[in-house]
Motif scaffolding. Structure first.
Motif, PDB file in Angstrom:
ATOM      1  N   VAL A   1       0.850  -1.184   0.000  1.00  0.00           N
ATOM      2  CA  VAL A   1       0.000   0.000   0.000  1.00  0.00           C
ATOM      3  C   VAL A   1       0.890   1.239   0.000  1.00  0.00           C
ATOM      4  N   ILE A   2       0.753   2.074  -1.004  1.00  0.00           N
ATOM      5  CA  ILE A   2       1.564   3.286  -1.109  1.00  0.00           C
ATOM      6  C   ILE A   2       0.950   4.389  -0.255  1.00  0.00           C
ATOM      7  N   VAL A   3       1.785   5.008   0.575  1.00  0.00           N
ATOM      8  CA  VAL A   3       1.364   6.104   1.445  1.00  0.00           C
ATOM      9  C   VAL A   3       2.417   7.200   1.365  1.00  0.00           C
ATOM     10  N   GLN A   4       2.000   8.413   1.018  1.00  0.00           N
ATOM     11  CA  GLN A   4       2.955   9.525   0.980  1.00  0.00           C
ATOM     12  C   GLN A   4       3.431   9.865   2.390  1.00  0.00           C
ATOM     13  N   GLU A   5       4.623  10.467   2.472  1.00  0.00           N
ATOM     14  CA  GLU A   5       5.194  10.784   3.786  1.00  0.00           C
ATOM     15  C   GLU A   5       6.097  11.998   3.678  1.00  0.00           C
ATOM     16  N   PRO A   6       6.045  12.917   4.676  1.00  0.00           N
ATOM     17  CA  PRO A   6       5.306  12.895   5.954  1.00  0.00           C
ATOM     18  C   PRO A   6       3.789  12.866   5.736  1.00  0.00           C
ATOM     19  N   ASN A   7       3.090  12.304   6.722  1.00  0.00           N
ATOM     20  CA  ASN A   7       1.653  12.139   6.600  1.00  0.00           C
ATOM     21  C   ASN A   7       1.020  11.979   7.971  1.00  0.00           C
ATOM     22  N   TYR A   8      -0.277  12.125   7.972  1.00  0.00           N
ATOM     23  CA  TYR A   8      -1.137  11.937   9.136  1.00  0.00           C
ATOM     24  C   TYR A   8      -0.874  10.564   9.777  1.00  0.00           C
ATOM     25  N   PRO A   9      -0.565  10.499  11.079  1.00  0.00           N
ATOM     26  CA  PRO A   9      -0.143   9.237  11.695  1.00  0.00           C
ATOM     27  C   PRO A   9      -1.071   8.049  11.468  1.00  0.00           C
ATOM     28  N   PRO A  10      -2.407   8.155  11.649  1.00  0.00           N
ATOM     29  CA  PRO A  10      -3.235   6.974  11.405  1.00  0.00           C
ATOM     30  C   PRO A  10      -3.140   6.458   9.969  1.00  0.00           C
ATOM     31  N   LEU A  11      -2.894   7.347   9.022  1.00  0.00           N
ATOM     32  CA  LEU A  11      -2.758   6.907   7.644  1.00  0.00           C
ATOM     33  C   LEU A  11      -1.425   6.192   7.446  1.00  0.00           C
ATOM     34  N   ARG A  12      -0.362   6.703   8.057  1.00  0.00           N
ATOM     35  CA  ARG A  12       0.947   6.048   7.973  1.00  0.00           C
ATOM     36  C   ARG A  12       0.894   4.637   8.541  1.00  0.00           C
TER      37      ARG A  12
ATOM     38  N   HIS B   1      -1.597  -2.960  -4.881  1.00  0.00           N
ATOM     39  CA  HIS B   1      -2.989  -2.914  -5.320  1.00  0.00           C
ATOM     40  C   HIS B   1      -3.724  -1.659  -4.865  1.00  0.00           C
ATOM     41  N   LEU B   2      -3.073  -0.850  -4.001  1.00  0.00           N
ATOM     42  CA  LEU B   2      -3.780   0.303  -3.423  1.00  0.00           C
ATOM     43  C   LEU B   2      -2.803   1.428  -3.134  1.00  0.00           C
ATOM     44  N   MET B   3      -3.236   2.647  -3.431  1.00  0.00           N
ATOM     45  CA  MET B   3      -2.538   3.855  -2.972  1.00  0.00           C
ATOM     46  C   MET B   3      -3.525   4.665  -2.162  1.00  0.00           C
ATOM     47  N   ILE B   4      -3.100   5.122  -1.001  1.00  0.00           N
ATOM     48  CA  ILE B   4      -3.924   6.022  -0.201  1.00  0.00           C
ATOM     49  C   ILE B   4      -3.341   7.422  -0.323  1.00  0.00           C
ATOM     50  N   LEU B   5      -4.091   8.273  -0.959  1.00  0.00           N
ATOM     51  CA  LEU B   5      -3.679   9.653  -1.187  1.00  0.00           C
ATOM     52  C   LEU B   5      -4.256  10.543  -0.098  1.00  0.00           C
ATOM     53  N   CYS B   6      -3.502  11.542   0.316  1.00  0.00           N
ATOM     54  CA  CYS B   6      -4.013  12.561   1.223  1.00  0.00           C
ATOM     55  C   CYS B   6      -3.968  13.890   0.474  1.00  0.00           C
ATOM     56  N   ASN B   7      -5.124  14.409   0.083  1.00  0.00           N
ATOM     57  CA  ASN B   7      -5.210  15.611  -0.746  1.00  0.00           C
ATOM     58  C   ASN B   7      -6.462  16.411  -0.370  1.00  0.00           C
ATOM     59  N   PRO B   8      -6.290  17.642   0.162  1.00  0.00           N
ATOM     60  CA  PRO B   8      -5.060  18.344   0.467  1.00  0.00           C
ATOM     61  C   PRO B   8      -4.181  17.580   1.460  1.00  0.00           C
ATOM     62  N   MET B   9      -2.886  17.821   1.332  1.00  0.00           N
ATOM     63  CA  MET B   9      -1.931  17.074   2.134  1.00  0.00           C
ATOM     64  C   MET B   9      -1.971  17.501   3.592  1.00  0.00           C
ATOM     65  N   ASN B  10      -1.946  16.522   4.452  1.00  0.00           N
ATOM     66  CA  ASN B  10      -1.787  16.718   5.897  1.00  0.00           C
ATOM     67  C   ASN B  10      -0.476  16.036   6.266  1.00  0.00           C
ATOM     68  N   PRO B  11       0.558  16.797   6.649  1.00  0.00           N
ATOM     69  CA  PRO B  11       0.515  18.114   7.292  1.00  0.00           C
ATOM     70  C   PRO B  11       0.826  19.319   6.421  1.00  0.00           C
ATOM     71  N   HIS B  12       1.109  19.170   5.134  1.00  0.00           N
ATOM     72  CA  HIS B  12       1.690  20.279   4.383  1.00  0.00           C
ATOM     73  C   HIS B  12       0.689  21.319   3.902  1.00  0.00           C
ATOM     74  N   GLY B  13      -0.511  20.889   3.485  1.00  0.00           N
ATOM     75  CA  GLY B  13      -1.497  21.812   2.951  1.00  0.00           C
ATOM     76  C   GLY B  13      -1.463  21.983   1.452  1.00  0.00           C
ATOM     77  N   THR B  14      -0.606  21.213   0.762  1.00  0.00           N
ATOM     78  CA  THR B  14      -0.569  21.266  -0.695  1.00  0.00           C
ATOM     79  C   THR B  14      -1.857  20.690  -1.282  1.00  0.00           C
ATOM     80  N   VAL B  15      -2.357  21.318  -2.352  1.00  0.00           N
ATOM     81  CA  VAL B  15      -3.525  20.836  -3.078  1.00  0.00           C
ATOM     82  C   VAL B  15      -3.070  20.397  -4.469  1.00  0.00           C
ATOM     83  N   LEU B  16      -3.306  19.140  -4.829  1.00  0.00           N
ATOM     84  CA  LEU B  16      -2.904  18.656  -6.141  1.00  0.00           C
ATOM     85  C   LEU B  16      -3.734  19.314  -7.241  1.00  0.00           C
ATOM     86  N   THR B  17      -3.118  19.532  -8.378  1.00  0.00           N
ATOM     87  CA  THR B  17      -3.788  20.162  -9.507  1.00  0.00           C
ATOM     88  C   THR B  17      -4.552  19.116 -10.327  1.00  0.00           C
TER      89      THR B  17
END
Length: 379
Positions: free
Chosen positions: A105-116, A155-171
């Motif tokens: 499972v792909i998870v971006q990092e740094p990220n919200y702890p429960p998601l990590r 088989h799965l990617m969990i995206l965080c958008n807007p990003m937590n903790p950064h606040g970036t919004v994907l285009t």
């Protein structure tokens, strides 16, 4: 409208966890602000009825979500795409069980702890996708992402958008590129978009994952009124899943395991999405002013750096200090942010500026005085 609210004696986690310490709590992601009056009135009206029994979603509730997605995101959804849930955290954990049990499972990092932590908690293998600042925003390396998506056990990617903790919004371009990769490699995308309505820059647009054509058949878009309207304690969120087969697979793993949302959460969501826009516009202005003040103070202090992004009431404060030092100094200054190590970077902290201006002023004044007096590099 956004004055100080006394949260003492309400059993609030944000307050009670550090009750015995002389610190200003600026950590967990709820706001110290009263929710919208339309939400308060809806809850008062429902509580006036003395029976609080089992309650299912009703047509007007789903219609409020459908209309909100149309107005805010130009996204035409059907009511039966909506799956109501007691929170976003159980939702992405269910997604792992449904689509990636035992896999990667792909998870971006740094990220919200429960998601990590979710992949490991659900018996899957977490794949860390580093997110770095490219001079304007936080984003991953696309070649690295594609190599991970191409793994036959992914088989799965969990995206965080807007990003937590950064606040970036994907285009829109980002989402279309991501969608094409997920489609090519047959990877389901679970997109946590709980902060999507907290876009502080007026020109910023949010594109829900499920609106992207290449993602409509293999994505779950997770949303809620909870962060935006400060009703997280009511335990209510929803997933929008356009594909019927995907929706049935997701629902099956939670059947008789995950409880229905709190009925007051339903009431709050309907009122918020139907009638809360004017309040939200005012809230964004308040948070935008807070963000600007946070940036002004932190970027004047040696060894600290804050790079404001378009969304959320969360500031990711980077430091040039040794591991753990920033968090220790913040606490000594009388502030309690979230420790960056829980997000994947122990040199940083996450500070919640979703509070009234007087509390924020007091916190920043304390930190600035401490920093200039105590930090060796500040002379």
């Amino acid at each position: 409208m956004f004055d100080a609210i006394d949260r003492q004696n309400t059993h609030a986690i944000k307050i009670d966890r550090y009750r015995d310490q002389d610190v200003i709590p600026l950590w967990v992601a709820d706001m110290d602000l009263a929710t919208a009056p339309v939400v308060q009135q809806a809850l008062n009206n429902r509580m006036a009825h003395p029976v609080y029994g089992y309650t299912h979603p009703w047509p007007e509730l789903n219609r409020a979500v459908v209309d909100w997605c149309a107005r805010e995101y130009d996204w035409a959804i059907e009511p039966d795409w909506i799956v109501w849930l007691p929170g976003v955290v159980p939702s992405f954990n269910l997604a792992i069980q449904a689509f990636a049990s035992g896999g990667r499972v792909i998870v971006q990092e740094p990220n919200y702890p429960p998601l990590r932590h979710a992949p490991a908690h659900r018996g899957a293998v977490p794949v860390r996708l580093p997110v770095v600042f490219d001079g304007e925003r936080w984003i991953w390396d696309w070649a690295h992402l594609e190599s991970e998506l191409a793994d036959p056990n992914c088989h799965l990617m969990i995206l965080c958008n807007p990003m937590n903790p950064h606040g970036t919004v994907l285009t829109a371009d980002d989402l279309e590129r991501l969608g094409a990769l997920c489609e090519q490699h047959e990877v389901v995308l679970c997109s946590d978009e709980i902060h999507c309505d907290l876009r502080l820059d007026p020109e910023c647009q949010h594109v829900p994952a499920g609106r992207v054509p290449t993602l409509s058949a293999n994505s779950l878009t997770l949303m809620a009124a909870s962060k935006t309207f400060n009703v997280a304690g009511l335990g209510c969120s929803f997933a929008i899943i356009p594909d019927a087969d995907l929706r049935l697979r997701f629902q099956a793993v939670g059947r008789d395991l995950v409880p229905h949302p709190n009925f007051l959460g339903y009431c709050a969501a309907e009122a918020a999405f139907r009638d809360g826009k004017d309040w939200l516009v005012a809230l964004r202005g308040h948070l935008r002013a807070n963000r600007e003040h946070v940036a002004q103070v932190f970027n004047s202090l040696p060894g600290l750096r804050y790079r404001p992004q378009p969304a959320t009431f969360l500031a990711w404060i980077e430091s040039d200090l040794e591991v753990g030092a920033a968090m220790r100094h913040f606490v000594k200054a009388g502030l309690m942010p979230s420790d960056g190590k829980e997000f994947g970077d122990p040199t940083a902290v996450r500070l919640n500026f979703g509070t009234d201006r007087s509390t924020l002023e007091r916190a920043l004044t304390q930190l600035e005085a401490y920093w200039r007096q105590k930090m060796p590099s500040s002379s």
